[in-house]
Write a protein that holds these residues in place. Structure first.
Motif, PDB file in Angstrom:
ATOM      1  N   VAL A 374      25.316  19.889  -4.793  1.00  0.00           N
ATOM      2  CA  VAL A 374      25.889  20.351  -3.435  1.00  0.00           C
ATOM      3  C   VAL A 374      27.174  19.685  -3.179  1.00  0.00           C
ATOM      4  O   VAL A 374      28.206  20.378  -2.926  1.00  0.00           O
ATOM      5  CB  VAL A 374      24.947  20.077  -2.363  1.00  0.00           C
ATOM      6  CG1 VAL A 374      25.635  20.585  -0.963  1.00  0.00           C
ATOM      7  CG2 VAL A 374      23.936  21.043  -2.524  1.00  0.00           C
ATOM      8  N   GLY A 375      27.586  18.517  -3.709  1.00  0.00           N
ATOM      9  CA  GLY A 375      28.389  17.586  -3.411  1.00  0.00           C
ATOM     10  C   GLY A 375      28.769  17.728  -1.788  1.00  0.00           C
ATOM     11  O   GLY A 375      29.765  18.157  -1.383  1.00  0.00           O
ATOM     12  N   TYR A 376      27.784  16.972  -1.127  1.00  0.00           N
ATOM     13  CA  TYR A 376      28.141  16.723   0.447  1.00  0.00           C
ATOM     14  C   TYR A 376      29.244  16.149   0.608  1.00  0.00           C
ATOM     15  O   TYR A 376      29.500  15.035   0.292  1.00  0.00           O
ATOM     16  CB  TYR A 376      26.701  16.132   1.088  1.00  0.00           C
ATOM     17  CG  TYR A 376      25.497  16.759   0.744  1.00  0.00           C
ATOM     18  CD1 TYR A 376      25.170  17.805   1.628  1.00  0.00           C
ATOM     19  CD2 TYR A 376      24.623  16.478  -0.145  1.00  0.00           C
ATOM     20  CE1 TYR A 376      24.212  18.904   1.463  1.00  0.00           C
ATOM     21  CE2 TYR A 376      23.258  17.227  -0.300  1.00  0.00           C
ATOM     22  CZ  TYR A 376      22.994  18.125   0.760  1.00  0.00           C
ATOM     23  OH  TYR A 376      21.847  18.964   0.455  1.00  0.00           O
ATOM     24  N   ASP A 377      29.853  16.303   2.191  1.00  0.00           N
ATOM     25  CA  ASP A 377      30.977  15.698   2.500  1.00  0.00           C
ATOM     26  C   ASP A 377      30.408  14.291   3.182  1.00  0.00           C
ATOM     27  O   ASP A 377      30.975  13.378   3.219  1.00  0.00           O
ATOM     28  CB  ASP A 377      31.407  16.263   3.531  1.00  0.00           C
ATOM     29  CG  ASP A 377      32.473  17.577   2.871  1.00  0.00           C
ATOM     30  OD1 ASP A 377      31.897  18.403   2.296  1.00  0.00           O
ATOM     31  OD2 ASP A 377      33.896  17.047   2.937  1.00  0.00           O
ATOM     32  N   ASN A 378      29.170  14.282   3.566  1.00  0.00           N
ATOM     33  CA  ASN A 378      28.345  13.034   3.909  1.00  0.00           C
ATOM     34  C   ASN A 378      27.146  13.135   4.071  1.00  0.00           C
ATOM     35  O   ASN A 378      26.390  14.533   4.146  1.00  0.00           O
ATOM     36  CB  ASN A 378      29.090  12.694   5.366  1.00  0.00           C
ATOM     37  CG  ASN A 378      28.744  11.233   5.840  1.00  0.00           C
ATOM     38  OD1 ASN A 378      28.200  10.374   5.009  1.00  0.00           O
ATOM     39  ND2 ASN A 378      29.413  11.007   6.977  1.00  0.00           N
ATOM     40  N   ALA A 379      26.181  12.134   3.852  1.00  0.00           N
ATOM     41  CA  ALA A 379      24.941  12.530   3.800  1.00  0.00           C
ATOM     42  C   ALA A 379      24.176  11.284   4.702  1.00  0.00           C
ATOM     43  O   ALA A 379      24.533  10.083   4.381  1.00  0.00           O
ATOM     44  CB  ALA A 379      24.098  12.432   2.594  1.00  0.00           C
ATOM     45  N   PHE A 380      23.385  11.537   5.709  1.00  0.00           N
ATOM     46  CA  PHE A 380      22.632  10.356   6.470  1.00  0.00           C
ATOM     47  C   PHE A 380      21.386  10.054   5.687  1.00  0.00           C
ATOM     48  O   PHE A 380      20.570  11.037   5.486  1.00  0.00           O
ATOM     49  CB  PHE A 380      22.422  10.801   7.887  1.00  0.00           C
ATOM     50  CG  PHE A 380      23.812  11.287   8.452  1.00  0.00           C
ATOM     51  CD1 PHE A 380      24.793  10.067   9.097  1.00  0.00           C
ATOM     52  CD2 PHE A 380      24.332  12.235   8.622  1.00  0.00           C
ATOM     53  CE1 PHE A 380      25.789  10.445   9.663  1.00  0.00           C
ATOM     54  CE2 PHE A 380      25.603  12.563   9.313  1.00  0.00           C
ATOM     55  CZ  PHE A 380      26.225  11.540   9.727  1.00  0.00           C
ATOM     56  N   THR A 381      21.392   8.819   5.103  1.00  0.00           N
ATOM     57  CA  THR A 381      20.060   8.681   4.332  1.00  0.00           C
ATOM     58  C   THR A 381      18.861   7.867   5.192  1.00  0.00           C
ATOM     59  O   THR A 381      19.650   6.713   5.731  1.00  0.00           O
ATOM     60  CB  THR A 381      20.295   8.012   3.177  1.00  0.00           C
ATOM     61  OG1 THR A 381      21.356   7.078   3.348  1.00  0.00           O
ATOM     62  CG2 THR A 381      20.956   9.025   2.034  1.00  0.00           C
ATOM     63  N   VAL A 415      25.126   9.391  -3.218  1.00  0.00           N
ATOM     64  CA  VAL A 415      25.832   9.952  -1.917  1.00  0.00           C
ATOM     65  C   VAL A 415      27.160   9.504  -1.694  1.00  0.00           C
ATOM     66  O   VAL A 415      27.955  10.251  -1.394  1.00  0.00           O
ATOM     67  CB  VAL A 415      24.906   9.451  -0.677  1.00  0.00           C
ATOM     68  CG1 VAL A 415      25.458   9.912   0.558  1.00  0.00           C
ATOM     69  CG2 VAL A 415      23.560  10.355  -0.892  1.00  0.00           C
ATOM     70  N   GLN A 416      27.255   8.290  -1.814  1.00  0.00           N
ATOM     71  CA  GLN A 416      28.813   7.665  -1.489  1.00  0.00           C
ATOM     72  C   GLN A 416      29.685   7.997  -2.557  1.00  0.00           C
ATOM     73  O   GLN A 416      30.866   8.532  -2.108  1.00  0.00           O
ATOM     74  CB  GLN A 416      28.758   6.057  -1.437  1.00  0.00           C
ATOM     75  CG  GLN A 416      27.856   5.482   0.000  1.00  0.00           C
ATOM     76  CD  GLN A 416      27.883   4.058  -0.192  1.00  0.00           C
ATOM     77  OE1 GLN A 416      27.920   3.460  -1.076  1.00  0.00           O
ATOM     78  NE2 GLN A 416      27.401   3.582   0.959  1.00  0.00           N
ATOM     79  N   GLU A 417      29.405   8.064  -3.890  1.00  0.00           N
ATOM     80  CA  GLU A 417      30.283   8.566  -4.833  1.00  0.00           C
ATOM     81  C   GLU A 417      30.623   9.878  -4.596  1.00  0.00           C
ATOM     82  O   GLU A 417      31.821  10.403  -4.579  1.00  0.00           O
ATOM     83  CB  GLU A 417      29.448   8.587  -6.367  1.00  0.00           C
ATOM     84  CG  GLU A 417      29.815   7.335  -7.073  1.00  0.00           C
ATOM     85  CD  GLU A 417      28.537   7.556  -8.323  1.00  0.00           C
ATOM     86  OE1 GLU A 417      28.069   6.538  -8.553  1.00  0.00           O
ATOM     87  OE2 GLU A 417      28.281   8.684  -8.780  1.00  0.00           O
ATOM     88  N   THR A 418      29.685  10.853  -4.400  1.00  0.00           N
ATOM     89  CA  THR A 418      29.990  12.440  -4.277  1.00  0.00           C
ATOM     90  C   THR A 418      30.969  12.624  -2.731  1.00  0.00           C
ATOM     91  O   THR A 418      31.821  13.518  -2.870  1.00  0.00           O
ATOM     92  CB  THR A 418      28.880  13.096  -4.278  1.00  0.00           C
ATOM     93  OG1 THR A 418      27.919  12.630  -3.221  1.00  0.00           O
ATOM     94  CG2 THR A 418      27.948  13.090  -5.554  1.00  0.00           C
ATOM     95  N   ALA A 419      30.346  11.777  -2.154  1.00  0.00           N
ATOM     96  CA  ALA A 419      31.079  12.085  -0.509  1.00  0.00           C
ATOM     97  C   ALA A 419      32.715  11.610  -0.601  1.00  0.00           C
ATOM     98  O   ALA A 419      33.580  12.542  -0.272  1.00  0.00           O
ATOM     99  CB  ALA A 419      30.508  11.506   0.444  1.00  0.00           C
TER     100      ALA A 419
END
Ligand code: 5AD
Ligand code: SF4
Length: 487
Positions: A374-381, A415-419
């Protein structure tokens, strides 16, 4: 829990109004506002200074909006609002979605108690999701006797009435409702920002994801009538609001239970027509209910922001089934593909839980696979939190902490890399930003928000706050930009 109100003892320092309160809402609350005004005035005269009140919010945007309603009443009855908890009245609007939110409340209550020991007339109130749990009420009654008022999520509109009751007794006032079908309109609110506002479009949730306590503490889905929503937004726009955030636990099922049903997409069409309104946001969308009609409305809209929060929770179909999410990994990915094809510049953000009962590291790898695709702009984990009363809490295969930690760290890295990669794609572009505030670290900068929810800091002054201005996105710093305002 039953409807209950402890009003056993009356303190006669205060003289209650003699006429009877109206039965009809919101008139009834305005009667109690008047009554509270007298109490506050007398107390303020006794102390020879104004009285201060602090509303402290835990949790989500819904709570933030509820707090604005609480503050609206507090201001209306004569308190000066403050963020300092060393006040004459402090209310905690609590969250219980994860246990750490509960623990924070208990921790801070200890501090409030020490303040109250110094200041006998100080009043302390608790409300919000945590108060809908019987075990919490028991604990407060036994270990936090100094609390003056407790109420839940269903009767927040009665705050003025409960405040009046609190002033008339030395006992703890408790009023918790198990449920409600009532929505009371037209009570005062005190907004945090003059130029943007949250708007509740619905309350409660019917989804019963197996880990989630929200349906138990917020009750069944209830939608506000579209006319009321439009009227509220028109009024806000008249007062200077340019951006609204439509709020609901699952906005995609908005309007289904109204007498005259209407879809969320149709509501958005109507909100779009409001003259003077510049930006529309909404939160939260359940993937299983996101319609083609909604994608179309978003695509064609000039005002709906290029941001969609689409909680994934897990990328493993097996875990999704146990979570009762009612979609598979493949269905989620297909939905994202469809949305991306129609609206390529849309930023997508998400929520993910790690450590749901039965989850293994191979399931976390499935989640990581979705995050990469997906390549999220941000994700809350989030680390899974066992909430008493939910089906997942009773599951036997709870995951050991060390396994959870390993999965969580593995996921967070991706998550951090892709965001970062996603956010960097905007470098060198010029985009409109709504200026929200002076930068906290550097007063020569202002902080703005792009339509896609990315934050940008740039040179500017307080005069820009509330304006939408073009900004050159010069340097990407992970999740935010340093930019330059274009003329
Ligand atoms: N444990 C951890 N996270 C949870 N959430 C909801 N319930 C729990 C729980 N028991 C997360 C979900 C939801 C977000 C608001 O909080 O990811 O989308
Ligand atoms: Fe909780 Fe699921 Fe409802 Fe969201 S949709 S509030 S996660 S039950």
């Amino acid at each position: 829990m039953c409807n209950e109100m402890n009003l056993e003892k009356t303190d006669n320092n205060f003289t209650p109004l003699t006429n009877k309160p109206p039965a009809k809402e919101p008139d009834r609350q305005y009667y109690f506002i008047e009554k509270c005004r007298n109490y506050i005035k007398k107390e303020s005269e006794r102390l020879g200074r104004p009285l201060f009140a602090a509303t402290v919010t835990f949790g989500c945007q819904m709570n933030a909006r509820d707090s604005e309603k609480l503050s609206g009443i507090l201001k209306e009855v004569g308190y000066e609002l403050t963020e300092n908890e060393d006040a004459d009245f402090v209310i905690y609007n609590t969250c219980t979605v994860r246990d750490n939110a509960n623990q924070r409340v208990y921790g801070r209550l200890g501090h409030l108690n020490s303040l109250k020991k110094e200041k006998k007339h100080m009043k302390i109130a608790l409300c919000g999701c945590m108060m809908q749990e019987p075990s919490v009420i028991e604990k407060i009654r036994s270990s936090y006797r100094f609390v003056d008022l407790i109420f839940g999520t269903h009767n927040l509109y009665k705050f003025a009435e409960l405040l009046a009751a609190m002033f008339e007794t030395d006992e703890m006032v408790t009023d918790i409702w198990e449920k409600t079908d009532k929505i009371v309109e037209n009570l005062p609110t005190e907004r945090k920002y003059p130029f943007k506002s949250g708007i509740n479009i619905m309350f409660g949730c019917n989804n019963f994801c197996s880990y989630c306590i929200v349906p138990y503490v917020r009750g069944r889905e209830r939608s506000r009538r579209p006319e009321e929503i439009i009227h509220e937004i028109e009024k806000l726009v008249f007062e200077g609001v340019v951006e609204v955030m439509l709020l609901g636990q699952n906005v995609n099922s908005y309007g289904k239970n109204l007498e005259e049903p209407i879809t969320f997409a149709e509501l958005l069409r109507r909100v779009e027509q409001i003259e003077g309104l510049k930006r529309i946001r909404f939160m939260t969308s359940h993937p299983k209910d996101l319609s083609d009609e909604l994608i179309k409305v978003m695509k064609e809209s000039k005002k709906i922001c290029r941001h969609l929060h689409l909680p994934l929770q897990s990328g493993s179909t097996r875990i999704l089934r146990a979570m009762n999410r009612r979609y598979t990994k493949e269905q989620y990915l297909a939905l994202v593909d469809k949305i991306r094809k129609e609206i390529p510049d849309l930023a997508i953000t998400t929520d993910i839980i790690v450590g749901f009962p039965g989850e293994e590291l191979c399931d976390v790898d499935e989640t990581i696979d979705v995050v990469r695709r997906v390549g999220y702009d941000n994700a809350f984990t989030f680390i899974y939190s066992r909430r008493t009363g939910t089906p997942a809490a009773a599951m036997e295969n709870q995951v050991p902490d060390a396994v959870v930690r390993e999965g969580f760290d593995r996921l967070l890295k991706v998550v951090q890399e892709t965001a970062r990669e996603r956010v960097r794609l905007l470098e060198g572009k010029t985009m409109d930003a709504l200026v929200e505030e002076i930068n906290e670290q550097d007063e020569s900068l202002v902080t703005g928000r792009l339509s896609n929810n990315t934050i940008v800091h740039f040179k500017g002054d307080a005069g820009l706050i509330g304006q939408i201005v073009p900004v050159y996105l010069k340097e990407c710093h992970g999740f935010y930009y340093l930019g330059e305002k274009k003329r």
